[in-house]
Scaffold this motif. Structure first.
Motif, mmCIF file in Angstrom:
data_model
loop_
_atom_site.group_PDB
_atom_site.id
_atom_site.type_symbol
_atom_site.label_atom_id
_atom_site.label_comp_id
_atom_site.label_asym_id
_atom_site.label_seq_id
_atom_site.Cartn_x
_atom_site.Cartn_y
_atom_site.Cartn_z
ATOM 1 N N TRP A 62 -5.520 9.301 11.859
ATOM 2 C CA TRP A 62 -4.685 10.504 11.942
ATOM 3 C C TRP A 62 -4.152 10.881 10.554
ATOM 4 O O TRP A 62 -4.193 12.041 10.147
ATOM 5 C CB TRP A 62 -3.512 10.277 12.902
ATOM 6 C CG TRP A 62 -2.521 11.396 12.879
ATOM 7 C CD1 TRP A 62 -2.652 12.631 13.458
ATOM 8 C CD2 TRP A 62 -1.266 11.420 12.192
ATOM 9 N NE1 TRP A 62 -1.557 13.409 13.186
ATOM 10 C CE2 TRP A 62 -0.684 12.689 12.414
ATOM 11 C CE3 TRP A 62 -0.580 10.481 11.427
ATOM 12 C CZ2 TRP A 62 0.556 13.048 11.888
ATOM 13 C CZ3 TRP A 62 0.662 10.828 10.901
ATOM 14 C CH2 TRP A 62 1.202 12.096 11.135
ATOM 15 N N VAL A 63 -3.682 9.878 9.807
ATOM 16 C CA VAL A 63 -3.170 10.127 8.458
ATOM 17 C C VAL A 63 -4.245 10.765 7.591
ATOM 18 O O VAL A 63 -3.982 11.703 6.827
ATOM 19 C CB VAL A 63 -2.672 8.806 7.817
ATOM 20 C CG1 VAL A 63 -2.426 8.993 6.322
ATOM 21 C CG2 VAL A 63 -1.392 8.323 8.492
ATOM 22 N N SER A 64 -5.483 10.280 7.712
ATOM 23 C CA SER A 64 -6.566 10.771 6.850
ATOM 24 C C SER A 64 -6.901 12.235 7.107
ATOM 25 O O SER A 64 -7.512 12.884 6.260
ATOM 26 C CB SER A 64 -7.822 9.913 7.046
ATOM 27 O OG SER A 64 -8.453 10.200 8.286
ATOM 28 N N HIS A 105 0.821 -1.207 0.000
ATOM 29 C CA HIS A 105 0.000 0.000 0.000
ATOM 30 C C HIS A 105 0.862 1.267 0.000
ATOM 31 O O HIS A 105 2.048 1.226 0.308
ATOM 32 C CB HIS A 105 -0.908 0.027 1.233
ATOM 33 C CG HIS A 105 -1.918 -1.065 1.262
ATOM 34 N ND1 HIS A 105 -3.095 -1.017 0.549
ATOM 35 C CD2 HIS A 105 -1.930 -2.251 1.933
ATOM 36 C CE1 HIS A 105 -3.798 -2.118 0.779
ATOM 37 N NE2 HIS A 105 -3.124 -2.885 1.606
ATOM 38 N N THR A 106 0.217 2.372 -0.313
ATOM 39 C CA THR A 106 0.881 3.668 -0.250
ATOM 40 C C THR A 106 0.156 4.580 0.728
ATOM 41 O O THR A 106 -1.039 4.428 0.978
ATOM 42 C CB THR A 106 0.904 4.357 -1.628
ATOM 43 O OG1 THR A 106 -0.452 4.494 -2.099
ATOM 44 C CG2 THR A 106 1.703 3.572 -2.640
ATOM 45 N N LEU A 107 0.900 5.503 1.295
ATOM 46 C CA LEU A 107 0.357 6.602 2.081
ATOM 47 C C LEU A 107 0.879 7.879 1.450
ATOM 48 O O LEU A 107 2.092 8.009 1.223
ATOM 49 C CB LEU A 107 0.802 6.525 3.546
ATOM 50 C CG LEU A 107 0.192 5.411 4.404
ATOM 51 C CD1 LEU A 107 0.767 5.455 5.812
ATOM 52 C CD2 LEU A 107 -1.330 5.528 4.455
ATOM 53 N N PHE A 108 -0.001 8.822 1.148
ATOM 54 C CA PHE A 108 0.378 10.051 0.450
ATOM 55 C C PHE A 108 1.067 9.742 -0.880
ATOM 56 O O PHE A 108 1.920 10.482 -1.349
ATOM 57 C CB PHE A 108 1.306 10.914 1.317
ATOM 58 C CG PHE A 108 0.770 11.201 2.684
ATOM 59 C CD1 PHE A 108 -0.385 11.948 2.852
ATOM 60 C CD2 PHE A 108 1.383 10.690 3.810
ATOM 61 C CE1 PHE A 108 -0.902 12.206 4.111
ATOM 62 C CE2 PHE A 108 0.871 10.934 5.077
ATOM 63 C CZ PHE A 108 -0.271 11.695 5.230
ATOM 64 N N GLY A 109 0.718 8.582 -1.468
ATOM 65 C CA GLY A 109 1.309 8.212 -2.748
ATOM 66 C C GLY A 109 2.675 7.582 -2.639
ATOM 67 O O GLY A 109 3.268 7.210 -3.665
ATOM 68 N N GLU A 110 3.204 7.417 -1.420
ATOM 69 C CA GLU A 110 4.532 6.842 -1.229
ATOM 70 C C GLU A 110 4.421 5.403 -0.747
ATOM 71 O O GLU A 110 3.697 5.116 0.213
ATOM 72 C CB GLU A 110 5.329 7.668 -0.216
ATOM 73 C CG GLU A 110 5.665 9.080 -0.677
ATOM 74 C CD GLU A 110 6.611 9.103 -1.870
ATOM 75 O OE1 GLU A 110 7.447 8.177 -1.975
ATOM 76 O OE2 GLU A 110 6.514 10.029 -2.694
ATOM 77 N N GLY A 111 5.134 4.507 -1.401
ATOM 78 C CA GLY A 111 5.098 3.104 -1.036
ATOM 79 C C GLY A 111 4.960 2.258 -2.279
ATOM 80 O O GLY A 111 5.276 2.697 -3.384
ATOM 81 N N ALA A 112 4.498 1.035 -2.115
ATOM 82 C CA ALA A 112 4.303 0.153 -3.267
ATOM 83 C C ALA A 112 2.923 0.400 -3.864
ATOM 84 O O ALA A 112 1.992 0.758 -3.144
ATOM 85 C CB ALA A 112 4.445 -1.295 -2.834
ATOM 86 N N TYR A 113 2.804 0.186 -5.171
ATOM 87 C CA TYR A 113 1.539 0.448 -5.865
ATOM 88 C C TYR A 113 0.805 -0.854 -6.196
ATOM 89 O O TYR A 113 0.047 -0.932 -7.139
ATOM 90 C CB TYR A 113 1.803 1.250 -7.141
ATOM 91 C CG TYR A 113 2.143 2.693 -6.846
ATOM 92 C CD1 TYR A 113 1.159 3.666 -6.824
ATOM 93 C CD2 TYR A 113 3.444 3.065 -6.540
ATOM 94 C CE1 TYR A 113 1.457 4.989 -6.519
ATOM 95 C CE2 TYR A 113 3.755 4.391 -6.236
ATOM 96 C CZ TYR A 113 2.765 5.340 -6.228
ATOM 97 O OH TYR A 113 3.065 6.650 -5.919
#
Length: 286
Positions: free
Chosen positions: A125-127, A61-69
């Motif tokens: 919190w991230v959301s 998964h990604t958070l803020f577009g960062e990570g695996a797609y």
């Protein structure tokens, strides 16, 4: 421009660029606490972040577009799905998918209840971080086929709806069509209905497919098991939108302990006209 002037220009431009860069950097750091809701970083949120890393969630998964797609971005997942849904899903993802039909790829992580609760706190919190509108649209499931307009922004949906009107229709007439306006609500409410519901038979996402929902609504209120207050299909749809826990299907994967995973805020977040238009749209699916 001679060599001396070129040299002075280069030096001056560099100095200006450095000053601007430092100013923007300082201003960004000044705003970070507010933008990230730093005051809401509780021990549960911090532990939830550790759970996120411990289980290598970022490998898929990604958070803020960062990570695996490999899997959906989860930046706004807490707003789209809600805590109750996420807790039940993380407990046992297999209950939410038919592996033969949906090829479930989410593994069961065997997390404790505390780890699940804290991970959900972290995602919540991230959301709420002010990420300037990223990601730009709700999470969609590949191949769900939610309709020809997908999850378009409100302006684009309105343009498509208008373009689909018969020749000679006036803007005023288009603007008064409850079904067309209801489709806009379906695609663009926050969170959008289309983020959780498909309009294709048998394609269940976070919520059940709404294909044939008007017919099912009538059948539900006529059944002996129904305990709600609705007297007709339209009233049942209104009840489902504004009071989603008024009636839940026992054993279904969309509720737990009699509480629906669907957000219970639409009654406040949508106007009475928006709800009426949304119902008009949904009653066309028979």
């Amino acid at each position: 421009m001679n060599k001396r002037q070129a040299r002075l220009f280069a030096i001056g431009s560099t100095v200006v660029a450095v000053v601007v860069f430092l100013g923007l950097t300082i201003d960004s750091h000044r705003q970070f606490p507010k933008l990230t809701n730093a005051q809401n970083i509780t021990p549960a949120v911090t532990h939830g972040k550790d759970v996120w890393h411990k289980n290598n969630c970022i490998n898929c998964h990604t958070l803020f577009g960062e990570g695996a797609y490999y899997a959906p971005d989860l930046t706004k997942i807490a707003q789209h799905r809600g805590a109750a849904y996420l807790q039940a899903y993380l407990k046992d993802p297999s209950k939410f998918y038919d592996e033969q039909r949906h090829r479930r790829l989410m593994p069961k992580q065997d997390m404790t209840d505390v780890e699940i609760a804290d991970l959900v706190s972290f995602l919540d919190w991230v959301s709420k971080v002010d990420n300037q509108g990223w990601p730009p649209r709700p999470i969609l499931v590949t191949g769900a086929g939610i309709g020809p307009m997908g999850a378009l922004p409100a302006g684009q949906v309105a343009a498509v709806v208008k373009a689909a009107q018969p020749p000679g229709s006036t803007p005023a007439a288009v603007g008064k069509d409850p079904i067309a306006l209801g489709e806009i609500v379906f695609r663009t409410s926050a969170p959008a209905c289309a983020a959780c519901h498909s309009l294709v038979p048998g394609v269940n996402m976070a919520g059940p497919s709404l294909a044939g929902v008007a017919t099912r609504a009538q059948q539900t209120i006529e059944s002996a098991d129904y305990k709600g207050q609705a007297k007709d299909a339209a009233a049942y749809l209104r009840e489902s939108i504004t009071q989603p826990s008024a009636y839940t299907v026992a054993g279904a994967m969309y509720s737990a302990s009699g509480v629906s995973f669907m957000p219970a805020t639409y009654g406040k977040d949508l106007t009475s006209d928006q709800i009426a238009n949304l119902i008009a749209y949904l009653t066309t699916f028979k």
